[in-house]
Design an enzyme around this catalytic site. Structure first.
Site, short mmCIF file in Angstrom:
data_model
loop_
_atom_site.label_atom_id
_atom_site.label_comp_id
_atom_site.label_asym_id
_atom_site.label_seq_id
_atom_site.Cartn_x
_atom_site.Cartn_y
_atom_site.Cartn_z
N TYR A 292 -3.68 -0.96 9.97
CA TYR A 292 -3.57 -1.41 8.58
C TYR A 292 -2.15 -1.16 8.05
CZ TYR A 292 -4.21 -1.37 3.50
OH TYR A 292 -4.07 -1.60 2.15
N SER B 144 0.85 -1.20 0.00
CA SER B 144 0.00 0.00 0.00
C SER B 144 0.88 1.24 0.00
CB SER B 144 -0.89 0.00 1.25
OG SER B 144 -1.50 1.26 1.44
#
Length: 249
Positions: free
Chosen positions: A142, A129
């Site tokens: 996350y 990410s």
């Protein structure tokens, strides 16, 4: 000889786009998802297999590895999203993120590394990410799961490179319909206590109207390039926003 790629998390988003791209360019594709649905890919192809997989279940991974056989490229794309104030996240949710986004990737690598090492060829592409490129508010847990895979992949690239196996990272930017949308474990509203309201409001508004975003096709193309790269490059930012963040690093 036609090569074979195995991609996790192909029911939608980046994984589905990557499966379709590799199919369109002549590869054999093993598309995996919790509930297999070949119909997601339109007309049937003899080069496509859709197999069940739960990356948090060791038995599921073992069954997949046996059914898949030798693969040239493994793409670890399956993941869960989670946005909210860290103090409001139940530990059960944090563990679920870690089990899927971090341990699930490691478990998949363990299942397919022995075959690649024995053949002295192969590639592992781990999808992380753009939160690993710059600090991102309301995404602490996350981000931790994705940062762990960044460090893991860098180290793994060194030890597997000796055997001719390459490890790559694809770092997608923000795509409203993927990680923080359909793949979120809990609604954002449940993870924002009242004390965070003023802080979170402008951030959530920026989510709704981002200046730059990432398209599913951007990530599919980045995976394609990572799967073919022989330069030794480890990281492949995907999407205009991720590319801009990577340039600032």
């Amino acid at each position: 000889m036609t090569q074979t790629i195995l991609i996790t998390g192909t029911s939608s988003g980046y994984g589905k786009a990557a499966a379709e791209l590799f199919l369109s360019r002549g590869w054999n594709v093993i598309a995996t998802m919790r509930r297999p649905d070949p119909g997601l890919f339109g007309s049937a192809s003899e080069r496509l297999r859709v197999l069940p997989l739960d990356v948090t279940c060791e038995d599921s991974i073992a069954s997949l590895a046996e059914a898949a056989g030798a693969v040239d490229v493994l793409v670890n794309n399956a993941g869960l999203g989670g946005v909210g104030a860290f103090e409001a996240m139940p530990m059960s949710l944090i563990r679920q993120l870690i089990e899927t986004n971090t341990i699930g990737v490691m478990a998949m690598c363990r299942a397919f590394i022995p075959g690649m090492r024995a053949r002295r060829s192969g590639r592992i592409v781990n999808v992380t990410s753009s939160t690993t490129l710059a600090a991102f508010p309301l995404a602490a847990a996350y981000t931790a799961t994705k940062q762990a895979i960044e460090g893991f992949s860098g180290s793994l690239a060194h030890e597997l490179g000796y055997f001719g196996v390459q490890v790559k990272l694809v770092e997608p930017g923000y795509a409203p319909t993927t990680r923080f949308g359909a793949n979120a474990i809990m609604p954002v509203s449940e993870l924002l206590p009242g004390a965070y309201a003023d802080f979170a409001r402008p951030i959530l508004e920026s989510f709704a109207m981002p200046v730059l975003t990432t398209r599913e096709s951007d990530v599919a193309e980045a995976i394609w390039h990572a799967a073919h790269d022989d330069s030794g490059q480890l990281r492949f930012p995907a999407g205009a926003d991720a590319v801009r963040l990577a340039q600032r690093r």
